[in-house]
Write a protein that holds these residues in place. Structure first.
Motif, short mmCIF file in Angstrom:
data_model
loop_
_atom_site.label_atom_id
_atom_site.label_comp_id
_atom_site.label_asym_id
_atom_site.label_seq_id
_atom_site.Cartn_x
_atom_site.Cartn_y
_atom_site.Cartn_z
N VAL A 78 5.09 -42.70 -8.92
CA VAL A 78 3.79 -41.91 -8.84
C VAL A 78 4.16 -40.47 -9.25
CG1 VAL A 78 1.96 -40.88 -7.32
CG2 VAL A 78 2.85 -43.19 -7.04
N VAL A 79 3.38 -39.99 -10.06
CA VAL A 79 3.42 -38.71 -10.52
C VAL A 79 2.29 -37.50 -9.89
CG1 VAL A 79 3.68 -36.90 -12.56
CG2 VAL A 79 4.80 -39.15 -12.65
N CYS A 80 2.48 -36.28 -9.58
CA CYS A 80 1.48 -35.58 -9.10
C CYS A 80 1.61 -34.05 -9.78
CB CYS A 80 1.50 -35.43 -7.37
SG CYS A 80 0.30 -34.18 -6.69
N ASP A 81 0.66 -33.70 -10.54
CA ASP A 81 0.77 -32.78 -11.33
C ASP A 81 -0.22 -31.82 -10.70
OD1 ASP A 81 1.01 -32.00 -14.55
OD2 ASP A 81 -0.66 -31.35 -13.84
N ILE A 82 0.34 -30.46 -10.47
CA ILE A 82 -0.51 -29.37 -9.91
C ILE A 82 -0.59 -28.24 -10.65
CG2 ILE A 82 -0.86 -27.98 -7.80
CD1 ILE A 82 0.48 -30.20 -6.15
N ARG A 83 -1.64 -27.43 -11.23
CA ARG A 83 -1.77 -26.46 -12.26
C ARG A 83 -2.47 -25.27 -11.46
NH1 ARG A 83 -1.20 -28.61 -17.91
NH2 ARG A 83 -0.29 -30.75 -17.44
N ASP A 84 -1.95 -24.30 -11.88
CA ASP A 84 -2.79 -23.19 -11.36
C ASP A 84 -2.76 -21.81 -12.25
OD1 ASP A 84 -0.28 -21.66 -10.80
OD2 ASP A 84 -0.22 -22.47 -8.82
N GLY A 85 -3.12 -20.99 -11.93
CA GLY A 85 -3.31 -19.60 -12.78
C GLY A 85 -2.07 -18.58 -12.56
N GLY A 86 -1.18 -18.91 -11.76
CA GLY A 86 -0.22 -18.24 -11.25
C GLY A 86 0.86 -18.25 -12.39
N THR A 87 1.92 -17.24 -12.11
CA THR A 87 3.16 -17.08 -13.20
C THR A 87 4.44 -17.09 -12.14
OG1 THR A 87 1.94 -15.98 -14.59
CG2 THR A 87 4.25 -15.87 -14.90
N ILE A 88 5.53 -18.15 -12.72
CA ILE A 88 6.41 -18.10 -12.01
C ILE A 88 7.60 -17.52 -12.94
CG2 ILE A 88 8.41 -19.88 -11.02
CD1 ILE A 88 6.17 -21.60 -10.63
N THR A 89 8.43 -16.76 -12.42
CA THR A 89 9.38 -16.01 -13.21
C THR A 89 10.93 -16.47 -13.18
OG1 THR A 89 9.54 -13.97 -11.95
CG2 THR A 89 8.06 -14.05 -13.59
N ASP A 90 11.15 -16.85 -11.79
CA ASP A 90 12.58 -17.28 -11.68
C ASP A 90 12.82 -18.69 -11.79
OD1 ASP A 90 14.71 -17.92 -10.37
OD2 ASP A 90 14.39 -17.25 -8.30
N PRO A 91 13.59 -19.03 -13.02
CA PRO A 91 13.88 -20.43 -13.42
C PRO A 91 14.45 -21.19 -12.44
CG PRO A 91 15.35 -18.84 -14.89
CD PRO A 91 14.34 -18.11 -13.71
N LEU A 92 15.49 -20.81 -11.33
CA LEU A 92 16.03 -21.41 -10.33
C LEU A 92 15.16 -21.57 -9.11
CD1 LEU A 92 19.63 -20.18 -10.87
CD2 LEU A 92 18.50 -22.17 -11.69
N LEU A 93 14.11 -21.05 -9.01
CA LEU A 93 13.15 -21.15 -7.69
C LEU A 93 12.96 -22.52 -7.50
CD1 LEU A 93 11.30 -19.29 -5.96
CD2 LEU A 93 9.41 -20.07 -7.28
N GLY A 94 13.45 -22.68 -6.20
CA GLY A 94 13.36 -24.11 -5.69
C GLY A 94 14.83 -24.90 -5.76
N ARG A 95 15.65 -24.61 -6.75
CA ARG A 95 16.79 -25.22 -7.13
C ARG A 95 18.03 -24.85 -6.48
NH1 ARG A 95 14.70 -29.37 -9.85
NH2 ARG A 95 13.38 -28.93 -11.46
N VAL A 96 18.08 -23.56 -5.69
CA VAL A 96 19.02 -23.08 -4.71
C VAL A 96 18.62 -22.85 -3.43
CG1 VAL A 96 20.63 -21.15 -4.71
CG2 VAL A 96 19.90 -21.65 -7.05
N ALA A 97 19.39 -23.35 -2.37
CA ALA A 97 18.88 -23.15 -1.10
C ALA A 97 18.69 -21.75 -0.69
CB ALA A 97 20.06 -23.91 -0.19
N PRO A 98 17.66 -21.76 -0.08
CA PRO A 98 17.32 -20.24 0.27
C PRO A 98 18.39 -19.88 1.73
CG PRO A 98 15.57 -21.66 1.37
CD PRO A 98 16.46 -22.55 0.51
N GLY A 99 18.47 -18.46 1.70
CA GLY A 99 19.22 -17.96 2.81
C GLY A 99 18.50 -17.94 4.25
#
Length: 135
Positions: A78-99
């Motif tokens: 299954v694929v779920c595609d979520i589109r919005d008007g925001g902008t993400i600038t960090d290419p690693l967002l969500g890929r590195v465990a947060p502190g």
């Protein structure tokens, strides 16, 4: 940059849902219904509902208060595609465990833990987060 390379458009047969403020419960019900009908196990349904809720919450909080959600079945799951008007600038967002002190950064990290693939694209036109969960 990788973040602004577009993903293929969802198929014309994809089911759609419009997310609006105060409507996360309806989004979760939509995702749960579509994931169950596609044959995901209860655990994988829960994973996809959690992931979609995290992304949708971010859309409501950071991207102007709404998003368009599309879901479909492919050969793998299954694929779920979520589109919005925001902008993400960090290419690693969500890929590195947060502190320990980065509580707001946990959502997309969790998404990457429970989905088989989470694709992120962003440009001045908005952002797309595409969640893949295998059967």
């Amino acid at each position: 940059p990788v973040l602004d390379e577009p993903l293929p458009e969802p198929p014309g047969t994809a089911a759609g849902h419009s997310l609006r403020p105060g409507r996360l419960a309806q989004l979760r019900a939509f995702v749960r219904t579509k994931a169950r009908s596609a044959g995901l196990t209860p655990e994988r349904v829960d994973d996809l509902v959690l992931a979609a809720n995290e992304v949708a919450s971010n859309s409501l909080m950071y991207a102007g208060g709404g998003a368009e959600v599309r879901m479909w079945v492919n050969a793998d799951g299954v694929v779920c595609d979520i589109r919005d008007g925001g902008t993400i600038t960090d290419p690693l967002l969500g890929r590195v465990a947060p502190g320990d002190d980065e509580h707001d950064a946990r959502g997309l990290w969790i998404v990457n833990q429970v989905c088989d693939l989470a694709q992120v694209r962003s440009s001045t036109a908005g952002s797309v987060v595409r969640l893949h969960v295998r059967r």
